[in-house]
Write a protein that holds these residues in place. Structure first.
Motif, mmCIF file in Angstrom:
data_model
loop_
_atom_site.group_PDB
_atom_site.id
_atom_site.type_symbol
_atom_site.label_atom_id
_atom_site.label_comp_id
_atom_site.label_asym_id
_atom_site.label_seq_id
_atom_site.Cartn_x
_atom_site.Cartn_y
_atom_site.Cartn_z
ATOM 1 N N LYS A 25 -63.921 38.159 -10.060
ATOM 2 C CA LYS A 25 -63.263 37.152 -10.899
ATOM 3 C C LYS A 25 -62.103 36.441 -10.204
ATOM 4 C CE LYS A 25 -61.086 36.470 -15.395
ATOM 5 N NZ LYS A 25 -60.705 37.086 -16.692
ATOM 6 N N GLU A 29 -62.345 32.503 -8.765
ATOM 7 C CA GLU A 29 -61.526 31.539 -9.495
ATOM 8 C C GLU A 29 -61.057 30.402 -8.589
ATOM 9 O OE1 GLU A 29 -59.537 29.599 -12.461
ATOM 10 O OE2 GLU A 29 -60.925 31.282 -12.678
ATOM 11 N N TYR A 31 -62.526 29.113 -6.185
ATOM 12 C CA TYR A 31 -63.629 28.261 -5.733
ATOM 13 C C TYR A 31 -64.232 27.437 -6.873
ATOM 14 C CZ TYR A 31 -63.573 31.043 -1.440
ATOM 15 O OH TYR A 31 -63.207 31.660 -0.269
ATOM 16 N N LYS A 32 -63.596 27.482 -8.043
ATOM 17 C CA LYS A 32 -64.174 26.818 -9.211
ATOM 18 C C LYS A 32 -64.316 25.311 -9.005
ATOM 19 C CE LYS A 32 -62.419 27.919 -13.179
ATOM 20 N NZ LYS A 32 -61.544 27.904 -14.371
ATOM 21 N N ASP A 33 -63.257 24.654 -8.520
ATOM 22 C CA ASP A 33 -63.307 23.208 -8.314
ATOM 23 C C ASP A 33 -64.350 22.831 -7.266
ATOM 24 O OD1 ASP A 33 -61.360 22.760 -10.212
ATOM 25 O OD2 ASP A 33 -59.714 22.796 -8.755
ATOM 26 N N PHE A 35 -66.993 24.520 -6.611
ATOM 27 C CA PHE A 35 -68.294 24.758 -7.236
ATOM 28 C C PHE A 35 -68.715 23.549 -8.067
ATOM 29 C CE2 PHE A 35 -70.488 25.950 -11.182
ATOM 30 C CZ PHE A 35 -71.679 26.451 -10.655
ATOM 31 N N ILE A 36 -67.805 23.032 -8.895
ATOM 32 C CA ILE A 36 -68.128 21.881 -9.742
ATOM 33 C C ILE A 36 -68.516 20.694 -8.872
ATOM 34 C CG2 ILE A 36 -67.272 20.251 -11.466
ATOM 35 C CD1 ILE A 36 -67.576 23.058 -12.572
ATOM 36 N N ARG A 67 -67.348 24.366 -16.578
ATOM 37 C CA ARG A 67 -66.178 25.197 -16.279
ATOM 38 C C ARG A 67 -66.085 26.379 -17.248
ATOM 39 N NH1 ARG A 67 -62.266 22.966 -12.977
ATOM 40 N NH2 ARG A 67 -62.673 20.819 -12.307
ATOM 41 N N TYR A 70 -68.607 28.912 -16.253
ATOM 42 C CA TYR A 70 -68.140 29.582 -15.041
ATOM 43 C C TYR A 70 -67.125 30.675 -15.398
ATOM 44 C CZ TYR A 70 -66.627 29.785 -10.082
ATOM 45 O OH TYR A 70 -66.339 30.178 -8.796
ATOM 46 N N ASP A 71 -66.182 30.333 -16.278
ATOM 47 C CA ASP A 71 -65.170 31.312 -16.695
ATOM 48 C C ASP A 71 -65.812 32.482 -17.449
ATOM 49 O OD1 ASP A 71 -63.105 29.827 -15.592
ATOM 50 O OD2 ASP A 71 -62.694 28.740 -17.453
#
Length: 296
Positions: A25, A29, A31-33, A35-36, A67, A70-71
């Motif tokens: 987690k 986190e 790498y979220k942007d 990933f999008i 998002r 993803y969370d």
């Protein structure tokens, strides 16, 4: 849909896997942007992406939902509420007519993205292998629940049919399959005739039966028709495997046949009116072909 606990058991998703996801987690986190961004670059290659993402408002709403998904994926909470949200996403995909192929391809990208980041963070180690296995199970569960909506929609349509409608549906499907196979057989036969026509063109050219310029144009035109028939056969094979009906391929064959006619007629000055009429037909077919290609 099966109970969420049964689904987890079927995929051997245990508490140990949940702990591994929670380890990932904080790592994922950051790498979220990325990933999008990369996910949108990936799906933009699909032919009909912007049929479903029509406006800036829809794109922004979709990104928010992505998002949120993803969370939730790395939340460590995989209860009834989590599975219900997944199923609703699947129902939404069904409602807008999103092909399951797009869903499967997207999950293939997601899996590769996560493995890439896990490799960067943990290197080649036993822990890395455990983390990859755990996120793999969770992604498989996600894909299974998302596509369940497609399966249940197909079943529900069939179950509400009367006995007569079911028999009629089954008969029509079998007859449709027979027609598809008959079409492939006919295309094979036509291909053989076109090959024969090409050999005949070469024969006439070699033995001087037709002028050399006309013979060359006839042979080239026949090759063009053979290429178009070959493309049509490949599209029909894709259709047998579950793909859509390729009307564009039929238009391509018609264009090839007309172009062959034009190549031959162009050698005769007396047939200018006929040449113009062929040209008008080719232009019309070309516009239709272009519109179909643009729609894709």
């Amino acid at each position: 849909m099966e109970s969420f606990e049964q689904i987890k058991r079927d995929f051997d998703f245990t508490e140990k896997d949940v702990q591994n996801i929670l380890i990932l987690k904080p790592v994922m986190e950051k790498y979220k942007d990325e990933f999008i961004d990369r996910f949108y670059k990936f799906i933009s290659r699909f032919p009909e992406t912007f049929k479903y993402l029509k406006s800036e408002e829809i794109i922004n709403r979709h990104q928010e939902k992505l998002r949120e998904w993803y969370d939730d994926l790395f939340s460590g909470k995989y209860d009834y509420k989590y599975f219900q949200k997944l199923y609703r996403i699947g129902e939404k995909h069904v409602d807008i007519g999103l092909p399951t192929h797009y869903v499967n391809a997207s999950f293939n990208f997601i899996r590769r993205f996560f493995i890439e980041k896990i490799n960067q963070e943990f290197g080649l180690s036993e822990k890395r292998n455990q983390l990859v296995a755990s996120i793999g199970k969770l992604l498989d569960i996600n894909l299974d629940v998302l596509t369940a909506a497609y399966r249940e929609q197909e079943l529900s349509r069939y179950q509400v049919m009367s006995k007569f409608e079911k028999v009629l549906y089954s008969t029509a499907k079998k007859f449709s399959d027979m027609l598809d196979f008959a079409l492939v057989g006919a295309l094979i036969l036509v291909s053989l005739f076109v090959v024969g026509l090409f050999l005949f063109d070469i024969y006439q050219l070699l033995f001087g039966i037709v002028p050399i310029d006309k013979g060359i144009l006839m042979a080239l035109g026949t090759l063009l028709v053979l290429w178009a028939v070959s493309e049509l056969m490949q599209e029909e094979i894709k259709h047998l495997r579950g793909g859509g009906f390729a009307i564009g391929a039929f238009i391509g064959v018609a264009l090839a046949a007309l172009i062959r006619k034009i190549l031959i007629v162009s050698l005769s000055a007396e047939k200018s009116l006929q040449l113009l009429s062929y040209g008008a037909i080719v232009l019309s077919l070309g516009i239709v072909y272009w519109l179909l290609s643009k729609k894709k």
